[in-house]
Enzyme design. Structure first.
Site, PDB file in Angstrom:
ATOM      1  N   ASP A  18      -3.614  -7.706  -7.572  1.00 42.91           N
ATOM      2  CA  ASP A  18      -3.259  -8.118  -6.203  1.00 42.91           C
ATOM      3  C   ASP A  18      -3.973  -9.437  -5.901  1.00 42.91           C
ATOM      4  O   ASP A  18      -4.874  -9.489  -5.055  1.00 42.91           O
ATOM      5  CB  ASP A  18      -3.681  -7.005  -5.231  1.00 42.91           C
ATOM      6  CG  ASP A  18      -3.243  -7.278  -3.810  1.00 42.91           C
ATOM      7  OD1 ASP A  18      -2.343  -8.110  -3.608  1.00 42.91           O
ATOM      8  OD2 ASP A  18      -3.807  -6.651  -2.901  1.00 42.91           O
ATOM      9  N   HIS A  74       0.820  -1.214   0.000  1.00 39.95           N
ATOM     10  CA  HIS A  74       0.000   0.000   0.000  1.00 39.95           C
ATOM     11  C   HIS A  74       0.857   1.268   0.000  1.00 39.95           C
ATOM     12  O   HIS A  74       0.477   2.269  -0.605  1.00 39.95           O
ATOM     13  CB  HIS A  74      -0.964  -0.015   1.191  1.00 39.95           C
ATOM     14  CG  HIS A  74      -2.009  -1.075   1.053  1.00 39.95           C
ATOM     15  ND1 HIS A  74      -2.572  -1.734   2.123  1.00 39.95           N
ATOM     16  CD2 HIS A  74      -2.587  -1.617  -0.050  1.00 39.95           C
ATOM     17  CE1 HIS A  74      -3.449  -2.619   1.685  1.00 39.95           C
ATOM     18  NE2 HIS A  74      -3.475  -2.569   0.373  1.00 39.95           N
TER      19      HIS A  74
END
Ligand SMILES: C[S@@+](CC[C@H](N)C(=O)[O-])C[C@H]1O[C@@H](n2cnc3c(N)ncnc32)[C@H](O)[C@@H]1O
Length: 280
Positions: free
Chosen positions: A164, A19
């Site tokens: 992801d 992130h």
């Protein structure tokens, strides 16, 4: 059959790495006036309650965001990521951890477009609820690998495809490699980022070679691990492949990775990597 639930892992070392890097990519795109589009092929829940029984059971977040979010000495480039987390937890107690869709939307401008795919029906319903009323945000209960066909290239002709995957199925490395190839074929000027878990060194070498054989343009490989290479108890770290990274990202990322590694690796094990897989 979907078995992976990100609630168990939200906010862990891999999430913080992924992130923090994702936020830099989004912010780099937001530097130019022209709107862009981000496709998040595996979106998850969007936001995680760390008091949930599954998060409490693994307590993985304590070793990840738990070690980072309160630090006053974070490099300035990590502030936007940490500021979103702090805004989610205004009373100073860490309870809510934002996933990739929430982080991205918070850093995107109103006219930038976010396309989210989540295959798990319940997680997708929660994601839709979280984004109720959000402008320029589309949410699909759909296979993110298939969704690339309709979503790429985006009408904006600028953007990021973020892959992801859950890595809970056989040959997930093969699937993400093919997905990266497809993303690039459909949207050659776009940025693409793939997250992956660090496996045995031989498997990592094979992954690296298959990516290098694909004819990709300039591609960076980033990694952060907090355990030694022979660690097998659980994943020792993770990586991200970034195709068409923003200009200067190869110089921006290493000090950030180093700071994150020091913050999350009290035993000083593992390490970081930022290397051109395909040079500029
Ligand atoms: C690693 S999690 C995503 C986490 C999220 N990107 C984040 O950073 O907050 C992977 C997610 O993909 C979902 N998933 C698994 N296979 C999928 C597929 N083929 N298409 C879309 N979503 C899928 C899982 O249900 C899970 O929520």
């Amino acid at each position: 059959m979907l078995s992976y639930r990100h609630q168990f892992h939200a906010g862990n070392v891999a999430d913080v790495f992924k992130h923090a890097m994702l936020c830099r990519l989004v912010l780099a795109l937001a530097k130019k006036d022209k709107p862009f589009c981000m496709l998040d092929t595996h979106a998850g829940l969007g936001r995680y309650d760390l008091t949930h029984a599954w998060s409490q059971k693994t307590a993985e977040w304590r070793h990840g965001i738990g070690r980072v979010w309160g630090r006053a000495d974070a490099p300035a480039a990590l502030h936007p990521y940490l500021d979103v987390i702090r805004a989610e937890n205004p009373d100073g107690h860490l309870q809510h951890y934002p996933g990739s869709p929430w982080l991205a939307r918070k850093l995107m401008r109103p006219d930038d477009r976010l396309v989210l795919c989540e295959l798990n029906k319940d997680d997708c319903a929660a994601l839709k609820l979280l984004f109720t009323g959000a402008r320029h945000t589309a949410i699909h209960n759909q296979d993110g690998f298939h969704a690339m066909r309709a979503a790429l290239p985006p009408q904006e002709r600028r953007g990021l495809t973020f892959i992801d995957a859950a890595f809970d199925q056989a040959d997930e490395f093969g699937r993400v490699t093919r997905a990266l190839k497809e993303a690039h074929t459909r949207f050659a000027t776009g940025m693409a980022a793939v997250w992956y878990p660090l496996m045995a060194p031989a498997a990592m070498l094979a992954f690296r070679r298959s990516l290098q054989a694909m004819g990709l343009p300039k591609t960076l490989q980033l990694e952060l691990s907090v355990y030694p290479e022979d660690w097998t108890a659980h994943i020792r770290g993770s990586g991200m492949i970034v195709v068409n990274p923003p200009f200067g990202f190869d110089r921006e990322a290493p000090p950030l990775l180093d700071w994150l590694w020091r913050a999350m690796s009290p035993e000083n094990e593992g390490g970081t990597r930022c290397e051109w897989l395909v040079p500029e």
